[in-house]
Design an enzyme around this catalytic site. Structure first.
Site, PDB file in Angstrom:
ATOM      1  N   THR A  81      -5.655   2.099  -2.939  1.00  0.00           N
ATOM      2  CA  THR A  81      -7.244   2.318  -3.333  1.00  0.00           C
ATOM      3  C   THR A  81      -7.572   2.350  -4.292  1.00  0.00           C
ATOM      4  O   THR A  81      -6.500   2.047  -5.298  1.00  0.00           O
ATOM      5  CB  THR A  81      -6.910   4.128  -2.643  1.00  0.00           C
ATOM      6  OG1 THR A  81      -6.897   4.439  -2.115  1.00  0.00           O
ATOM      7  CG2 THR A  81      -8.650   4.385  -3.644  1.00  0.00           C
ATOM      8  N   ASP A 100      -1.329   5.230  -5.248  1.00  0.00           N
ATOM      9  CA  ASP A 100      -2.240   4.782  -4.142  1.00  0.00           C
ATOM     10  C   ASP A 100      -2.584   3.658  -4.573  1.00  0.00           C
ATOM     11  O   ASP A 100      -3.858   3.341  -4.790  1.00  0.00           O
ATOM     12  CB  ASP A 100      -3.408   5.505  -2.888  1.00  0.00           C
ATOM     13  CG  ASP A 100      -3.711   5.095  -1.935  1.00  0.00           C
ATOM     14  OD1 ASP A 100      -3.099   4.141  -1.764  1.00  0.00           O
ATOM     15  OD2 ASP A 100      -4.641   4.958  -1.317  1.00  0.00           O
ATOM     16  N   ASP A 141       1.096  -1.121  -0.303  1.00  0.00           N
ATOM     17  CA  ASP A 141      -0.328   0.149   0.584  1.00  0.00           C
ATOM     18  C   ASP A 141       0.939   1.703   0.494  1.00  0.00           C
ATOM     19  O   ASP A 141       1.616   1.907   1.325  1.00  0.00           O
ATOM     20  CB  ASP A 141      -0.984  -0.316   1.008  1.00  0.00           C
ATOM     21  CG  ASP A 141      -2.145   1.277   1.365  1.00  0.00           C
ATOM     22  OD1 ASP A 141      -2.139   2.602   0.459  1.00  0.00           O
ATOM     23  OD2 ASP A 141      -2.591   1.376   2.665  1.00  0.00           O
ATOM     24  N   TRP A 155       1.476  -4.177   9.432  1.00  0.00           N
ATOM     25  CA  TRP A 155       0.982  -4.893  10.407  1.00  0.00           C
ATOM     26  C   TRP A 155       0.168  -6.416   9.902  1.00  0.00           C
ATOM     27  O   TRP A 155      -0.279  -5.960   8.940  1.00  0.00           O
ATOM     28  CB  TRP A 155      -0.140  -3.997  11.273  1.00  0.00           C
ATOM     29  CG  TRP A 155      -1.384  -3.361  10.300  1.00  0.00           C
ATOM     30  CD1 TRP A 155      -1.763  -2.066   9.595  1.00  0.00           C
ATOM     31  CD2 TRP A 155      -2.097  -4.300  10.156  1.00  0.00           C
ATOM     32  NE1 TRP A 155      -2.931  -2.778   8.669  1.00  0.00           N
ATOM     33  CE2 TRP A 155      -3.038  -3.915   8.848  1.00  0.00           C
ATOM     34  CE3 TRP A 155      -2.829  -5.692  10.733  1.00  0.00           C
ATOM     35  CZ2 TRP A 155      -4.171  -4.460   8.450  1.00  0.00           C
ATOM     36  CZ3 TRP A 155      -3.853  -6.533  10.188  1.00  0.00           C
ATOM     37  CH2 TRP A 155      -5.154  -5.719   9.344  1.00  0.00           C
ATOM     38  N   SER A 175       0.258   4.403   2.764  1.00  0.00           N
ATOM     39  CA  SER A 175       0.588   4.363   4.070  1.00  0.00           C
ATOM     40  C   SER A 175       1.757   3.215   4.812  1.00  0.00           C
ATOM     41  O   SER A 175       2.356   3.218   3.309  1.00  0.00           O
ATOM     42  CB  SER A 175      -0.993   3.784   5.128  1.00  0.00           C
ATOM     43  OG  SER A 175      -0.453   1.670   4.660  1.00  0.00           O
ATOM     44  N   ASN A 216       2.755   1.899   7.545  1.00  0.00           N
ATOM     45  CA  ASN A 216       3.440   0.954   8.661  1.00  0.00           C
ATOM     46  C   ASN A 216       2.583  -0.510   8.176  1.00  0.00           C
ATOM     47  O   ASN A 216       2.038  -0.416   7.076  1.00  0.00           O
ATOM     48  CB  ASN A 216       2.270   1.387   9.640  1.00  0.00           C
ATOM     49  CG  ASN A 216       2.422   2.057  10.588  1.00  0.00           C
ATOM     50  OD1 ASN A 216       2.417   3.186  10.402  1.00  0.00           O
ATOM     51  ND2 ASN A 216       3.229   2.471  12.110  1.00  0.00           N
ATOM     52  N   TYR A 252     -10.101   3.577  11.717  1.00  0.00           N
ATOM     53  CA  TYR A 252     -11.003   3.028  10.681  1.00  0.00           C
ATOM     54  C   TYR A 252     -12.218   3.415  11.028  1.00  0.00           C
ATOM     55  O   TYR A 252     -12.870   4.149  11.432  1.00  0.00           O
ATOM     56  CB  TYR A 252     -11.607   1.578   9.777  1.00  0.00           C
ATOM     57  CG  TYR A 252     -10.214   0.295   9.808  1.00  0.00           C
ATOM     58  CD1 TYR A 252      -9.539   0.849   8.370  1.00  0.00           C
ATOM     59  CD2 TYR A 252      -8.943  -0.224  10.927  1.00  0.00           C
ATOM     60  CE1 TYR A 252      -8.973   0.410   7.821  1.00  0.00           C
ATOM     61  CE2 TYR A 252      -8.125   0.047  10.616  1.00  0.00           C
ATOM     62  CZ  TYR A 252      -7.388  -0.021   8.931  1.00  0.00           C
ATOM     63  OH  TYR A 252      -6.446  -0.714   8.744  1.00  0.00           O
TER      64      TYR A 252
END
Lengths: 338, 39
Positions: free
Chosen positions: A226, A223, A38, A45, A41, A43, A81
């Site tokens: 998205t 992006d 992505d 996780w 963003s 991070n 979210y």
């Protein structure tokens, strides 16, 4: 700023349409996870063994105790979210992506995942490829560690998203450069205007032969996190009307028989035109044997100071091979070769 | 010098829910109206 407990916001709908996933492994011996790569963003996780949310029961979870190379960091993180917070703690371990092994990568181990979205999602986690300024918790992003540990020849990565609807054969993320076999002509380089998202300036958005939006210039991000193309809600409403899309069961869709008469939509970027024709921006589906043609455009309000922003998501990237150059802080675009 | 990471294309969650006839319920339960987001 507070690194002990930091949070970022991500719209829930970003992940409803995600289709392209890859595999990474964390720890020694490796524990595998399917992630979204992505660029919106920063991070990494994955679900944690300590997570008791329904979503975590539907996905593989990371077991820190089963990794010889894991170290505890202990800071908390949170991603907000639309329907709740994804929360967790930060740990560090080896992260491997197709033979590239990053040592000491800090990542989020989710202990609570909200809502039904992540229960049904086919991905386990997210690997952010944005700039460090977007990273929650002051964590160094994976690609920054790849550069720092000299794992990539060039400080860039690129994305090819195949239009093949069944499996997206050939789709790939390439670390360390770009592959000219995935695009035609030469790359057009566009300066990054703000180093957080991969943000660039648009000179205009044309529908058919008319510049309908952004005639004075506006900002957009490229992006991979998205799926659709999003923009300010009032503008997208006009755009939906211009392409003939109407609301059906809470979504904008068009009559599939009208594709031939619909206008092209062109993004003018750095004096180059990037044109999407209706078959590029309409998303076909089969519902109970009937053809359904969803609009690839979606209103999304991103308020200041980050916004307003247009998001050029997978609908755009499928047509334009995208190179993300951290060395020169620029994005390269060229027509993708099917 | 290139490290290639294959990406596989899956059915999106929206398409899955739509195929199962659960998309409208999903919007309702999450208090989301995608068309209103465009207004």
């Amino acid at each position: 700023s507070c690194n002990v407990y930091s949070s970022v916001n991500e719209p829930l709908i970003n992940y409803l349409d995600m289709e392209y996933f890859g595999t990474i492994s964390i720890g020694t011996p490796p524990q595998n996870f399917t992630v979204i790569f992505d660029t919106g963003s920063s991070n990494l996780w994955v679900p944690s063994v300590y997570c008791t949310s329904p979503a975590c029961k539907a996905h593989p979870v990371f077991h820190p105790s089963q990794s010889d190379t894991y170290t505890e960091v202990g800071n908390h993180f949170s991603i907000q979210y639309g329907t709740g917070s994804l929360t967790g703690i930060i740990g560090a371990d080896q992260v491997s992506v197709e033979g590239l092994t990053v040592d000491g990568q800090q990542f989020g181990e989710s202990v609570k995942e909200p809502g039904q979205t992540f229960v049904n999602a086919e991905f386990d986690g997210i690997l952010g490829l944005g700039y460090p300024s977007l990273a929650a918790g002051g964590v160094t992003p994976v690609f920054d560690n790849m550069m720092a540990q000299n794992l990539v020849a060039l400080p860039m990565f690129s994305v090819y998203l195949s239009s093949d609807p069944q499996g997206g054969s050939g789709s790939e993320l390439t670390f360390g450069g770009y592959d000219p076999s995935h695009f035609s002509g030469s790359l057009n380089w566009i300066p990054v205007t703000k180093q957080a998202y991969w943000q660039i300036a648009l000179d205009g958005i044309q529908v058919g032969d008319t510049v309908m939006f952004c005639s004075e210039g506006c900002q957009a991000i490229v992006d991979t996190g998205t799926s659709l193309i999003t923009g300010p809600p009032d503008k997208i409403k006009q755009l939906q009307e211009a392409i003939g899309a109407t609301p059906i069961d809470g979504e904008y869709a068009v009559d599939c028989a009208t594709l031939d008469t619909m206008p092209n939509v062109t993004f003018l970027i750095n004096e180059v035109s990037y044109t999407l024709n209706p078959t590029d921006y309409i998303l076909p589906d089969l519902v109970e044997g009937m053809q359904f043609c969803g609009s690839g455009f979606q209103g999304l309000d991103i308020p200041p100071p980050a916004g307003p922003l247009w998001i050029l998501g997978d609908v755009f990237i499928r047509q334009f091979y995208s190179v993300f150059d951290r060395g020169n802080n620029q994005v390269g675009l060229a027509p993708a070769v099917p | 010098a290139l490290h290639r990471v294959p990406l596989r294309r899956h059915q999106s969650l929206r398409k899955k829910l739509r195929a199962q006839g659960q998309l409208s319920e999903f919007w309702r339960s999450h208090n989301l109206d995608m068309t209103r987001l465009s207004e």
